[in-house]
Design a protein around this motif. Structure first.
Motif, mmCIF file in Angstrom:
data_model
loop_
_atom_site.group_PDB
_atom_site.id
_atom_site.type_symbol
_atom_site.label_atom_id
_atom_site.label_comp_id
_atom_site.label_asym_id
_atom_site.label_seq_id
_atom_site.Cartn_x
_atom_site.Cartn_y
_atom_site.Cartn_z
ATOM 1 N N LEU A 27 0.806 -1.048 0.124
ATOM 2 C CA LEU A 27 -0.170 -0.118 0.082
ATOM 3 C C LEU A 27 0.787 1.349 0.075
ATOM 4 O O LEU A 27 0.431 2.167 -0.709
ATOM 5 C CB LEU A 27 -0.879 0.017 1.318
ATOM 6 N N ARG A 28 1.893 1.304 0.802
ATOM 7 C CA ARG A 28 2.958 2.339 0.842
ATOM 8 C C ARG A 28 3.528 2.704 -0.813
ATOM 9 O O ARG A 28 3.547 3.789 -1.275
ATOM 10 C CB ARG A 28 4.113 2.162 1.748
ATOM 11 N N GLU A 29 3.763 1.552 -1.141
ATOM 12 C CA GLU A 29 4.182 1.886 -2.784
ATOM 13 C C GLU A 29 3.168 2.225 -3.652
ATOM 14 O O GLU A 29 3.509 2.997 -4.490
ATOM 15 C CB GLU A 29 4.861 0.571 -3.273
ATOM 16 N N LEU A 30 1.997 1.836 -3.473
ATOM 17 C CA LEU A 30 0.956 2.499 -4.278
ATOM 18 C C LEU A 30 0.379 3.816 -4.163
ATOM 19 O O LEU A 30 0.024 4.176 -4.958
ATOM 20 C CB LEU A 30 -0.505 1.232 -4.232
ATOM 21 N N VAL A 31 0.610 4.058 -2.900
ATOM 22 C CA VAL A 31 0.444 5.442 -2.626
ATOM 23 C C VAL A 31 1.157 6.486 -3.291
ATOM 24 O O VAL A 31 0.877 7.245 -4.023
ATOM 25 C CB VAL A 31 0.196 5.644 -1.071
#
Length: 163
Positions: A27-31
């Protein structure tokens, strides 16, 4: 957004989706970049591409990932004035709040609508070509008898954690 995801993962309640460190990293990378290719995502998170794909599918199916959106530069499209308009609904018209919010969300100049708690009921993100168009929008669309008061705040700039 990234810090909120990490806090939520650490404090998940029984009726919420539980995230492990891998899900949180995804999720961090997708944000930061929702268009990251699966193999690059897998490499950044330290997992196999097939695992990344399965984890992404599970996050979508659980509803944690609701969708992917383009971050549009509205100024480049000629929408040079953005504002947040806070709206107070008359107490006798509270039953219409969702109806009013849905109506506003369908208007061309409206980017997003939020139902709020506190001293205002709705918060509407509006983008227009000019101050005159913003004034016209407020005059034309926020004159419903159910609306007790509005306050318009211009947005000078937006800071984002995502990228």
């Amino acid at each position: 957004m990234i810090n909120a995801i990490e806090r939520a993962a650490a404090a998940a309640r029984p009726n919420h989706v539980r995230l492990d460190d891998v899900d949180t990293a995804i999720l961090r990378e997708l944000v930061r970049d929702a268009r990251i290719p699966n193999n690059a995502l897998a490499e950044k998170v330290g997992i196999a591409p097939s695992t990344a794909l399965a984890r992404m599918r599970a996050l979508r199916e659980s509803g944690v990932i609701k969708g992917f959106h383009a971050d549009i530069d509205l100024e480049l499209l000629g929408l040079e004035i953005s504002a947040m308009v806070s709206i107070l609904i008359h107490s006798h018209a509270r039953s219409r709040m969702t109806e009013i919010a849905e109506h506003l969300s369908g208007l061309d100049s409206v980017q997003r609508v939020f139902l709020m708690s506190g001293d205002r009921d709705l918060l509407v993100h509006v983008s227009c070509e000019s101050p005159t168009r913003l004034r016209d929008f407020v005059s034309a669309h926020l004159n419903d008898p159910a609306i007790a008061n509005t306050q318009t705040n211009l947005i000078f700039s937006e800071l984002s954690q995502g990228g």
